[in-house]
Design an enzyme around this catalytic site. Structure first.
Site, short mmCIF file in Angstrom:
data_model
loop_
_atom_site.label_atom_id
_atom_site.label_comp_id
_atom_site.label_asym_id
_atom_site.label_seq_id
_atom_site.Cartn_x
_atom_site.Cartn_y
_atom_site.Cartn_z
N GLY A 71 26.35 64.84 19.85
CA GLY A 71 25.69 63.63 20.32
C GLY A 71 24.35 63.91 21.00
CB THR A 72 23.30 66.44 23.49
OG1 THR A 72 24.33 66.08 24.40
CG2 THR A 72 22.03 66.78 24.26
CG ASN A 152 28.83 57.59 29.03
OD1 ASN A 152 27.90 56.82 28.82
ND2 ASN A 152 28.76 58.54 29.93
CB THR A 238 23.19 78.43 7.89
OG1 THR A 238 22.14 79.22 7.33
CG2 THR A 238 24.41 78.47 6.98
CB CYS A 325 30.48 66.62 44.11
SG CYS A 325 30.40 67.00 45.85
C1 LIG Z 1 27.39 58.05 25.27
C2 LIG Z 1 27.26 59.52 25.03
N1 LIG Z 1 26.19 60.00 24.41
C3 LIG Z 1 26.03 61.30 24.16
C4 LIG Z 1 26.96 62.22 24.57
C5 LIG Z 1 26.76 63.66 24.28
O1 LIG Z 1 27.52 64.08 23.19
P1 LIG Z 1 27.84 65.64 22.95
O2 LIG Z 1 28.81 66.05 24.00
O3 LIG Z 1 28.40 65.71 21.58
O4 LIG Z 1 26.53 66.37 23.06
C6 LIG Z 1 28.12 61.77 25.25
C7 LIG Z 1 29.13 62.73 25.74
O5 LIG Z 1 29.64 62.59 26.84
C8 LIG Z 1 28.26 60.38 25.48
O6 LIG Z 1 29.33 59.89 26.11
#
Ligand SMILES: Cc1ncc(COP(=O)(O)O)c(C=O)c1O
Length: 387
Positions: A71-72, A152, A238, A325
């Site tokens: 996701g990041t 999230n 890759t 924290c």
């Molecule tokens: C809404 C959201 N975006 C992006 C991410 C990041 O995803 P990843 O852990 O696969 O990098 C998260 C993970 O907590 C998330 O909850």
């Protein structure tokens, strides 16, 4: 001790079928998908199958799916890739909601340091971005709008289709981070009307370090990772074949079980929520309206969230807080802060996120231990009762 895992928004356990496919991939699909010989073509065929499985989960064409490390990376690619591609057009303005994940917020901060104008949209007290706030923020030089599909921390679903339509009217691209909604609720790129969408395997029983970005055909991004011509020159390196195959199987499983699992989880989540509100005084749910079925976020008046998290962990219950924290002080949750909650409420909230293995008996156990833990923590603090 009985251990109860209620932190599925942080990550999920890997499904047995995913593990099996990944093991087989590591053993048998070891070829480099770019190689022309049998071994390479076998890995490529498996990768293409996984791409189709991911595409089927989001109603997309497989050619529009690019595998990433999660996701990041997908969020970074969408935002940096669009910003850099659109820079020559003079569009130097980016918009996102204030409740985005750090993967979006910190990417925008980095671009702001390089001269991009960034507008963060406020949300209302239910945790939702209003179309009016986006309408007011859009300008003729807005390059990209990024609003997550599901949050999230509190689970609220955003009116992405409506927001994306507004962005399109002004010629801006629209990205949605669907990391917390994909696999939990229907995510269809066409009905959402977005240009870019991020997802991550480990939030729906796939492996960590594997994800995808969906790039609508015709949308040009400058690649984030440069190198060879992998992924049709959209993401060099890759491919993580086993990871992508794990993502594919997880996508298939999620699609097959979505309706029944969403109903089951919503019932368990409601049982937990009602149980807490009834049995523990001074509690309130953060976020309302449409939410993903597995998530609730609850404030416990006069309780420090971190202390309750630790007390629950000692009882075998794993949850999380949006506040963190750092160096001895409790950082408020940026999501609850953006919703306009007072300081104490941004630091006393616990996220419960449910998943496949949770049962009614587990939920009832959590509801039964909470009153005692909360009472004990409250007896240790001298903070006056707040209304
Ligand atoms: C809404 C959201 N975006 C992006 C991410 C990041 O995803 P990843 O852990 O696969 O990098 C998260 C993970 O907590 C998330 O909850």
């Amino acid at each position: 001790m009985q251990r109860i895992y209620l932190d599925h928004n942080a990550t999920t356990p890997v499904a047995p079928a995913v593990i099996e496919r990944m093991m087989a991939a590591l053993r048998d699909d070891f070829g480099n998908p770019s190689s022309v010989h049998h071994f390479g073509q076998r890995a490529k065929a498996s990768l293409d199958e996984a791409r189709s499985q991911v595409a089927a989960l989001i109603g997309a064409d497989p050619s529009e799916v690019v595998f990433t490390s999660g996701g990041t990376e997908s969020d970074n690619y969408a935002i940096r890739g669009a910003a850099e591609a659109l820079e020559p057009t003079g569009r130097r303005h980016l918009i996102a909601s204030g409740i985005e994940h750090e993967a979006v917020l910190n990417t925008l901060r980095a671009l702001a340091r390089r001269g991009w104008r960034v507008t963060l949209l406020a949300v209302d007290q239910s945790g939702v971005v209003t179309p009016d706030s986006l309408r007011a923020a859009l300008t003729d030089d807005t390059a990209l709008v990024s609003v997550m599909h599901a949050n999230n921390e509190i689970g609220t679903l955003q009116p992405v289709a409506e927001l994306a339509a507004l962005a399109r009217e002004r010629g801006a691209l629209f990205h949605t981070d669907a990391v917390q909604s994909a696999g939990k609720v229907p995510v269809q790129v066409k009905s959402l009307g977005v240009d870019l969408l991020s997802l991550s395997a480990h939030k729906f029983y796939g492996p960590k370090g594997a994800g995808a970005i969906w790039i609508r055909r015709g949308v040009r991004l400058l690649p984030l990772v440069t190198g060879g011509k992998h992924e049709r020159s959209r993401r060099a390196g890759t491919e993580n074949v086993a990871g992508a195959l794990g993502l594919g199987v997880a996508a298939d499983l999620a699609r097959a079980k979505m309706t029944t699992e969403a109903e089951r989880l919503a019932a368990l989540r409601d049982r937990l929520e009602h149980g807490i509100l009834q049995r523990v005084s001074g509690t309130a749910v953060n976020g309302s309206g449409a939410r993903v079925p597995n998530t609730t976020n609850v404030s416990f008046d006069r309780v420090e969230a971190e202390s309750l998290l630790i007390a629950l962990d000692l009882e075998g219950v794993a949850v999380s807080t949006g506040s963190a924290c750092s160096s001895g002080t409790l950082e408020p949750s940026h999501v609850l802060k953006a919703m306009g909650f007072p300081a104490h409420r941004t630091q006393n909230s616990i996220r419960f996120s449910l998943g496949a293995a949770n049962t009614e008996a587990e939920i009832d156990h959590v509801v039964s231990v909470l009153p005692r833990l909360v009472e004990k923590l409250r007896s240790l603090t001298r903070t006056p009762v707040r209304a």
